[in-house]
Design a protein around this motif. Structure first.
Motif, PDB file in Angstrom:
ATOM      1  N   LEU A  27       1.979  -4.379  -2.014  1.00 51.86           N
ATOM      2  CA  LEU A  27       1.898  -5.048  -3.366  1.00 51.86           C
ATOM      3  C   LEU A  27       0.866  -4.673  -4.964  1.00 51.86           C
ATOM      4  O   LEU A  27       1.971  -4.558  -5.779  1.00 51.86           O
ATOM      5  CB  LEU A  27       0.762  -6.126  -3.068  1.00 51.86           C
ATOM      6  CG  LEU A  27       1.192  -7.112  -1.790  1.00 51.86           C
ATOM      7  CD1 LEU A  27       0.419  -8.052  -2.107  1.00 51.86           C
ATOM      8  CD2 LEU A  27       3.004  -8.062  -2.743  1.00 51.86           C
ATOM      9  N   ARG A  65      -3.178  -6.660   6.715  1.00 46.41           N
ATOM     10  CA  ARG A  65      -1.852  -6.288   7.609  1.00 46.41           C
ATOM     11  C   ARG A  65      -1.086  -4.808   6.827  1.00 46.41           C
ATOM     12  O   ARG A  65      -0.334  -4.633   5.838  1.00 46.41           O
ATOM     13  CB  ARG A  65      -1.798  -7.769   7.221  1.00 46.41           C
ATOM     14  CG  ARG A  65      -0.114  -8.095   7.948  1.00 46.41           C
ATOM     15  CD  ARG A  65       0.614  -8.807   7.321  1.00 46.41           C
ATOM     16  NE  ARG A  65       0.101  -9.957   7.630  1.00 46.41           N
ATOM     17  CZ  ARG A  65      -0.392 -10.495   8.236  1.00 46.41           C
ATOM     18  NH1 ARG A  65       0.385 -10.845   9.595  1.00 46.41           N
ATOM     19  NH2 ARG A  65      -0.885 -11.876   8.521  1.00 46.41           N
ATOM     20  N   GLU A  66      -0.465  -4.561   8.398  1.00 41.21           N
ATOM     21  CA  GLU A  66       0.618  -2.916   8.247  1.00 41.21           C
ATOM     22  C   GLU A  66       1.874  -3.802   8.786  1.00 41.21           C
ATOM     23  O   GLU A  66       2.223  -4.739   9.192  1.00 41.21           O
ATOM     24  CB  GLU A  66      -0.027  -2.239   9.207  1.00 41.21           C
ATOM     25  CG  GLU A  66       0.503  -0.720   8.841  1.00 41.21           C
ATOM     26  CD  GLU A  66       0.106   0.023  10.298  1.00 41.21           C
ATOM     27  OE1 GLU A  66       1.594   0.555  10.642  1.00 41.21           O
ATOM     28  OE2 GLU A  66      -0.522  -0.004  10.344  1.00 41.21           O
ATOM     29  N   ILE A  67       2.588  -2.624   7.152  1.00 42.33           N
ATOM     30  CA  ILE A  67       3.758  -3.177   7.323  1.00 42.33           C
ATOM     31  C   ILE A  67       4.568  -1.969   6.734  1.00 42.33           C
ATOM     32  O   ILE A  67       4.489  -1.576   5.794  1.00 42.33           O
ATOM     33  CB  ILE A  67       3.924  -4.375   5.761  1.00 42.33           C
ATOM     34  CG1 ILE A  67       3.413  -5.641   6.158  1.00 42.33           C
ATOM     35  CG2 ILE A  67       5.460  -5.094   5.873  1.00 42.33           C
ATOM     36  CD1 ILE A  67       3.766  -6.704   4.565  1.00 42.33           C
ATOM     37  N   GLU A 127      -4.407 -15.407   3.106  1.00 45.49           N
ATOM     38  CA  GLU A 127      -4.553 -13.571   3.969  1.00 45.49           C
ATOM     39  C   GLU A 127      -6.404 -13.537   3.746  1.00 45.49           C
ATOM     40  O   GLU A 127      -7.023 -12.675   4.028  1.00 45.49           O
ATOM     41  CB  GLU A 127      -4.145 -12.995   2.968  1.00 45.49           C
ATOM     42  CG  GLU A 127      -2.326 -13.131   3.625  1.00 45.49           C
ATOM     43  CD  GLU A 127      -2.077 -12.829   4.367  1.00 45.49           C
ATOM     44  OE1 GLU A 127      -2.672 -12.677   5.429  1.00 45.49           O
ATOM     45  OE2 GLU A 127      -0.881 -12.949   4.575  1.00 45.49           O
ATOM     46  N   TYR A 185       8.333  -9.916   4.266  1.00 46.86           N
ATOM     47  CA  TYR A 185       7.395 -10.754   4.545  1.00 46.86           C
ATOM     48  C   TYR A 185       6.589 -11.540   3.008  1.00 46.86           C
ATOM     49  O   TYR A 185       6.576 -13.028   3.758  1.00 46.86           O
ATOM     50  CB  TYR A 185       5.927 -10.006   4.144  1.00 46.86           C
ATOM     51  CG  TYR A 185       4.899 -10.334   4.428  1.00 46.86           C
ATOM     52  CD1 TYR A 185       4.112 -10.196   5.697  1.00 46.86           C
ATOM     53  CD2 TYR A 185       4.107 -10.361   4.115  1.00 46.86           C
ATOM     54  CE1 TYR A 185       3.308 -11.444   6.506  1.00 46.86           C
ATOM     55  CE2 TYR A 185       2.506 -11.145   3.812  1.00 46.86           C
ATOM     56  CZ  TYR A 185       2.389 -10.873   5.512  1.00 46.86           C
ATOM     57  OH  TYR A 185       1.143 -12.305   4.840  1.00 46.86           O
ATOM     58  N   TYR A 215      -5.549  -8.490   3.800  1.00 44.78           N
ATOM     59  CA  TYR A 215      -4.681  -7.462   3.146  1.00 44.78           C
ATOM     60  C   TYR A 215      -4.184  -6.429   3.514  1.00 44.78           C
ATOM     61  O   TYR A 215      -3.786  -5.352   3.673  1.00 44.78           O
ATOM     62  CB  TYR A 215      -4.791  -7.162   1.386  1.00 44.78           C
ATOM     63  CG  TYR A 215      -4.797  -9.031   0.925  1.00 44.78           C
ATOM     64  CD1 TYR A 215      -3.201  -9.100   0.599  1.00 44.78           C
ATOM     65  CD2 TYR A 215      -5.801  -9.850   0.370  1.00 44.78           C
ATOM     66  CE1 TYR A 215      -2.881 -10.614  -0.945  1.00 44.78           C
ATOM     67  CE2 TYR A 215      -5.205 -10.888  -0.221  1.00 44.78           C
ATOM     68  CZ  TYR A 215      -4.109 -11.072  -0.729  1.00 44.78           C
ATOM     69  OH  TYR A 215      -3.707 -12.281  -1.097  1.00 44.78           O
ATOM     70  N   SER A 220      -0.620  -0.314   4.387  1.00 44.20           N
ATOM     71  CA  SER A 220      -1.729  -2.338   4.586  1.00 44.20           C
ATOM     72  C   SER A 220       0.013  -2.975   3.120  1.00 44.20           C
ATOM     73  O   SER A 220       0.295  -2.706   2.262  1.00 44.20           O
ATOM     74  CB  SER A 220      -2.424  -1.761   4.281  1.00 44.20           C
ATOM     75  OG  SER A 220      -2.835  -2.164   2.756  1.00 44.20           O
ATOM     76  N   LEU A 221      -1.344  -4.110   3.524  1.00 46.50           N
ATOM     77  CA  LEU A 221      -0.141  -5.242   2.525  1.00 46.50           C
ATOM     78  C   LEU A 221      -0.470  -4.945   1.099  1.00 46.50           C
ATOM     79  O   LEU A 221       0.319  -4.978   0.087  1.00 46.50           O
ATOM     80  CB  LEU A 221      -0.008  -7.011   2.899  1.00 46.50           C
ATOM     81  CG  LEU A 221       0.255  -7.999   1.939  1.00 46.50           C
ATOM     82  CD1 LEU A 221       1.954  -8.113   1.957  1.00 46.50           C
ATOM     83  CD2 LEU A 221       0.213  -9.329   2.436  1.00 46.50           C
ATOM     84  N   THR A 271      -0.158 -15.688  -0.588  1.00 47.22           N
ATOM     85  CA  THR A 271      -0.956 -14.835   0.942  1.00 47.22           C
ATOM     86  C   THR A 271      -2.187 -15.750  -0.207  1.00 47.22           C
ATOM     87  O   THR A 271      -3.342 -14.720   0.349  1.00 47.22           O
ATOM     88  CB  THR A 271      -0.743 -13.367   0.164  1.00 47.22           C
ATOM     89  OG1 THR A 271      -1.109 -13.449  -1.122  1.00 47.22           O
ATOM     90  CG2 THR A 271       0.236 -12.989   0.248  1.00 47.22           C
ATOM     91  N   VAL A 282       8.296  -5.108   2.148  1.00 45.17           N
ATOM     92  CA  VAL A 282       7.092  -5.990   1.920  1.00 45.17           C
ATOM     93  C   VAL A 282       7.833  -7.719   0.912  1.00 45.17           C
ATOM     94  O   VAL A 282       7.587  -8.558   1.476  1.00 45.17           O
ATOM     95  CB  VAL A 282       6.590  -5.961   0.609  1.00 45.17           C
ATOM     96  CG1 VAL A 282       7.345  -5.135  -0.623  1.00 45.17           C
ATOM     97  CG2 VAL A 282       5.253  -6.398   0.460  1.00 45.17           C
TER      98      VAL A 282
END
Length: 351
Positions: free
Chosen positions: A225, A214-216, A207, A285, A212, A220-221, A204, A282
């Motif tokens: 994490l 970014r929506e998953i 990124e 991704y 971070y 958010s990522l 990442t 996640v």
């Protein structure tokens, strides 16, 4: 001829004693919050050593200890200013390990090292340690905060911990009770937990901070994490007391391949059905960033935080009891006998 002498002191060397005293003051409440009536703590924060009385109810007590840190997950937590979960991670990595032997965590100590002591920052981390200890039903009895200018960059710090637990000798879990035909039960993780973050940070790297967000799957990522490591103590202790668990594996660095075989004795292997593993988005991704399939399974937990080895007839009831505590639990395979021709090979077969 006399030389001009400049007065020097510890603060000019980079160590601020007053900030150290303030740090202790701020974290004292976090330590006190983990105390329970009759928990055995005789002396904690402020003493040279923490004192803990062994519970009198144990006839043949076996002490089980574990120590660990959080690793480079810290880098991401510092970048995104999400520090409280790091303390939970530190507790979880230690108490989940000793839980694998059936031990009830008794107490925990932390160690924080930094280049420049910032009392509020350390207090946020220790607040997380306190929350982790409450989840693990153990006492935070003390620790150490070290200011080491020149060894750490400004704003950086490290955190590690140490836990001691106890188990009755006759209830000690060491894998000796595992048999061919036993069922493997996965307990869901809350994400990557605290392993594989050097690879995550490499994958990442483009990124930056905004990436971070970014929506998953609705989060958010960064949130996914940094989700704190799940603590399994409350869910598993009743099952340990009922002698229902033949083996327990904490799935940390090295994933299923490295950790599950540690609870499987010689002559046997763990046969895991890959299609049964419930892997959070996640991980998909992370794989999309260029991490190969085998590397994913050999680095990350892939959504499995713990694996239990149990008798087939007990599996459904055990899953129901764990799910009642709020943790997803489901069968992912079984223990099989290893043919003589395969002995000496890998003791985890991912089908």
């Amino acid at each position: 001829m006399e030389k001009d002498m400049k007065e020097i002191d510890y603060r000019k060397a980079g160590v601020d004693r007053e900030e150290g005293y303030r740090t202790v003051s701020l974290i004292r409440e976090s330590c006190d919050r983990t105390r329970q009536d009759g928990d055995g703590v005789l002396a904690g924060l402020g003493s040279f050593g923490s004192l803990f009385a062994m519970p009198a109810s144990y006839k043949e007590p076996v002490l089980v200890s574990g120590t660990d840190g959080v690793g480079t997950k810290l880098e991401l937590a510092i970048l995104l200013d999400r520090l409280e979960g790091i303390g939970i991670d530190c507790v979880a990595m230690c108490v989940n390990d000793i839980l694998c032997h059936g031990a009830r965590p008794l107490f925990f100590l932390d160690y924080l090292a930094t280049g420049k002591l910032e009392a509020e920052t350390m207090a946020r981390v220790v607040e997380g340690v306190s929350l982790g200890c409450i989840q693990a039903e153990c006492a935070l009895v003390g620790g150490e905060t070290a200011e080491m200018p020149g060894l750490y960059r400004a704003g950086d710090f490290d955190v590690a911990g140490f836990s001691v637990g106890v188990v009755e000798r006759k209830k000690l879990i060491d894998g000796s009770g595992v048999r061919a035909g036993d069922t493997l039960i996965a307990l869901a993780s809350s994400g990557p937990h605290s392993n594989g973050f050097s690879l995550i940070r490499m994958a990442t790297a483009d990124e930056k901070k905004d990436g971070y967000r970014r929506e998953i799957g609705g989060k958010s990522l960064g949130e996914l994490l940094l989700e704190p490591t799940m603590i399994y103590v409350k869910a598993l202790r009743p099952l340990i007391e009922d002698s229902l668990l033949h083996g327990i594996a904490h799935i940390t660095g090295g994933g299923l391949f490295e950790n599950l075989p540690r609870t499987i004795p010689g002559g046997l292997a763990a046969e895991v059905e890959r299609g049964l593993i419930r892997t959070p988005e996640v991980f998909a991704y992370l794989a999309s960033l260029g991490i190969g399939d085998e590397e994913m399974f050999r680095t990350f937990n892939m959504g499995v935080g713990m694996v239990l080895v149990v008798s087939p007839g007990d599996a459904d009831g055990i899953c129901s009891r764990i799910e009642a505590s709020g943790i997803d639990a489901y069968p992912i395979g079984r223990v099989v006998a290893v043919p003589d021709s395969d002995k000496g090979g890998e003791r985890l077969w991912l089908r």
